[in-house]
Design a protein around this motif. Structure first.
Motif, PDB file in Angstrom:
ATOM      1  N   VAL A  80     -18.008  29.770  41.232  1.00  0.00           N
ATOM      2  CA  VAL A  80     -16.852  30.579  40.854  1.00  0.00           C
ATOM      3  C   VAL A  80     -17.295  31.563  39.785  1.00  0.00           C
ATOM      4  CG1 VAL A  80     -14.537  30.543  39.855  1.00  0.00           C
ATOM      5  CG2 VAL A  80     -15.274  28.695  41.371  1.00  0.00           C
ATOM      6  N   VAL A  81     -16.965  32.836  39.969  1.00  0.00           N
ATOM      7  CA  VAL A  81     -17.225  33.870  38.968  1.00  0.00           C
ATOM      8  C   VAL A  81     -15.870  34.293  38.426  1.00  0.00           C
ATOM      9  CG1 VAL A  81     -18.227  36.143  38.551  1.00  0.00           C
ATOM     10  CG2 VAL A  81     -19.268  34.628  40.227  1.00  0.00           C
ATOM     11  N   ASP A  82     -15.638  34.030  37.154  1.00  0.00           N
ATOM     12  CA  ASP A  82     -14.334  34.320  36.545  1.00  0.00           C
ATOM     13  C   ASP A  82     -14.333  35.765  36.051  1.00  0.00           C
ATOM     14  OD1 ASP A  82     -11.841  34.162  35.459  1.00  0.00           O
ATOM     15  OD2 ASP A  82     -12.482  33.062  33.679  1.00  0.00           O
ATOM     16  N   LEU A  83     -13.506  36.578  36.674  1.00  0.00           N
ATOM     17  CA  LEU A  83     -13.353  37.973  36.257  1.00  0.00           C
ATOM     18  C   LEU A  83     -11.909  38.178  35.794  1.00  0.00           C
ATOM     19  CD1 LEU A  83     -15.266  39.673  39.203  1.00  0.00           C
ATOM     20  CD2 LEU A  83     -16.116  39.189  36.929  1.00  0.00           C
ATOM     21  N   ALA A  84     -11.585  37.527  34.723  1.00  0.00           N
ATOM     22  CA  ALA A  84     -10.220  37.601  34.199  1.00  0.00           C
ATOM     23  C   ALA A  84      -9.889  39.041  33.841  1.00  0.00           C
ATOM     24  CB  ALA A  84     -10.099  36.705  32.974  1.00  0.00           C
ATOM     25  N   PRO A  85      -8.636  39.434  34.026  1.00  0.00           N
ATOM     26  CA  PRO A  85      -8.239  40.808  33.686  1.00  0.00           C
ATOM     27  C   PRO A  85      -8.490  41.149  32.221  1.00  0.00           C
ATOM     28  CG  PRO A  85      -6.526  39.746  34.984  1.00  0.00           C
ATOM     29  CD  PRO A  85      -7.558  38.706  34.671  1.00  0.00           C
ATOM     30  N   ALA A  86      -8.407  40.159  31.358  1.00  0.00           N
ATOM     31  CA  ALA A  86      -8.645  40.439  29.930  1.00  0.00           C
ATOM     32  C   ALA A  86     -10.092  40.875  29.708  1.00  0.00           C
ATOM     33  CB  ALA A  86      -8.329  39.201  29.100  1.00  0.00           C
ATOM     34  N   TYR A  87     -11.013  40.286  30.458  1.00  0.00           N
ATOM     35  CA  TYR A  87     -12.435  40.631  30.292  1.00  0.00           C
ATOM     36  C   TYR A  87     -12.731  41.985  30.924  1.00  0.00           C
ATOM     37  CZ  TYR A  87     -17.496  40.404  30.590  1.00  0.00           C
ATOM     38  OH  TYR A  87     -18.816  40.695  30.490  1.00  0.00           O
ATOM     39  N   THR A  88     -12.208  42.225  32.123  1.00  0.00           N
ATOM     40  CA  THR A  88     -12.500  43.491  32.797  1.00  0.00           C
ATOM     41  C   THR A  88     -11.835  44.667  32.095  1.00  0.00           C
ATOM     42  OG1 THR A  88     -10.692  43.084  34.340  1.00  0.00           O
ATOM     43  CG2 THR A  88     -12.900  42.474  35.070  1.00  0.00           C
ATOM     44  N   HIS A  95     -19.424  50.006  34.000  1.00  0.00           N
ATOM     45  CA  HIS A  95     -19.812  48.594  33.977  1.00  0.00           C
ATOM     46  C   HIS A  95     -19.103  47.800  35.084  1.00  0.00           C
ATOM     47  CE1 HIS A  95     -21.133  49.505  29.748  1.00  0.00           C
ATOM     48  NE2 HIS A  95     -22.196  48.893  30.264  1.00  0.00           N
ATOM     49  N   ARG A  96     -17.826  48.139  35.354  1.00  0.00           N
ATOM     50  CA  ARG A  96     -17.115  47.459  36.450  1.00  0.00           C
ATOM     51  C   ARG A  96     -17.769  47.775  37.792  1.00  0.00           C
ATOM     52  NH1 ARG A  96     -12.435  48.845  33.372  1.00  0.00           N
ATOM     53  NH2 ARG A  96     -12.157  50.708  34.644  1.00  0.00           N
ATOM     54  N   ARG A  97     -18.165  49.026  37.985  1.00  0.00           N
ATOM     55  CA  ARG A  97     -18.839  49.420  39.231  1.00  0.00           C
ATOM     56  C   ARG A  97     -20.178  48.687  39.363  1.00  0.00           C
ATOM     57  NH1 ARG A  97     -17.868  54.530  39.034  1.00  0.00           N
ATOM     58  NH2 ARG A  97     -19.556  54.995  37.597  1.00  0.00           N
ATOM     59  N   SER A  98     -20.919  48.600  38.271  1.00  0.00           N
ATOM     60  CA  SER A  98     -22.199  47.890  38.276  1.00  0.00           C
ATOM     61  C   SER A  98     -22.001  46.413  38.588  1.00  0.00           C
ATOM     62  CB  SER A  98     -22.893  48.053  36.926  1.00  0.00           C
ATOM     63  OG  SER A  98     -24.066  47.293  36.872  1.00  0.00           O
ATOM     64  N   LEU A  99     -20.969  45.812  37.993  1.00  0.00           N
ATOM     65  CA  LEU A  99     -20.681  44.400  38.249  1.00  0.00           C
ATOM     66  C   LEU A  99     -20.318  44.163  39.713  1.00  0.00           C
ATOM     67  CD1 LEU A  99     -20.220  41.505  37.231  1.00  0.00           C
ATOM     68  CD2 LEU A  99     -17.858  42.185  36.720  1.00  0.00           C
ATOM     69  N   GLY A 104     -21.827  42.114  45.036  1.00  0.00           N
ATOM     70  CA  GLY A 104     -22.069  42.396  46.459  1.00  0.00           C
ATOM     71  C   GLY A 104     -23.468  41.998  46.875  1.00  0.00           C
ATOM     72  N   ARG A 105     -24.463  42.305  46.040  1.00  0.00           N
ATOM     73  CA  ARG A 105     -25.846  41.909  46.348  1.00  0.00           C
ATOM     74  C   ARG A 105     -25.986  40.389  46.353  1.00  0.00           C
ATOM     75  NH1 ARG A 105     -27.242  46.663  43.366  1.00  0.00           N
ATOM     76  NH2 ARG A 105     -27.354  45.492  41.432  1.00  0.00           N
TER      77      ARG A 105
END
Length: 119
Positions: A80-88, A95-99, A104-105
């Motif tokens: 599980v990768v947590d991408l909480a809205p508070a962090y993003t 940085h969001r595009r890079s993440l 994807g890779r």
């Protein structure tokens, strides 16, 4: 005498097939063109055969990957990768595009792996 002259005149005006000869060079050229056409057809058939063979191999690989992923979904370990809205919200657009590219890779490499994880 008259009949001989008429025959000669007719031969000049309407040559028959037995009197018409193609030059040897044009005959050879046509044979060479025919050989080249046959060779091109053979090459095209060989290319088609190789293309079909590659397509079958790619389809078999996709089916193998699909079966591994389905087996992992049933009983594999979960990641599980947590991408909480508070962090993003703290990340810039770059940085969001890079993440998203990195995820994807990871997803693509995971599918190709011997023991894929459930993402």
């Amino acid at each position: 005498m008259r009949s001989v002259a008429l025959r000669r005149l007719r031969a000049r005006v309407r040559p028959t097939a037995r009197h018409v000869h193609l030059p040897a060079s044009s005959s050879r050229a046509r044979c060479a063109e025919a050989e080249e056409a046959r060779a091109r057809c053979g090459e095209a058939a060989e290319e088609d055969r190789l293309r079909n063979e590659r397509a079958r191999a790619a389809a078999a690989l996709r089916e193998e990957q699909r079966s591994r992923v389905l087996a992992a979904l049933a009983s594999g370990p979960r990641l599980v990768v947590d991408l909480a809205p508070a962090y993003t919200a703290l990340m810039s657009a770059r940085h969001r595009r890079s993440l998203s590219q990195q995820l994807g890779r990871c997803w693509a490499l995971n599918r190709r792996g011997a023991g894929p994880l459930v993402l």
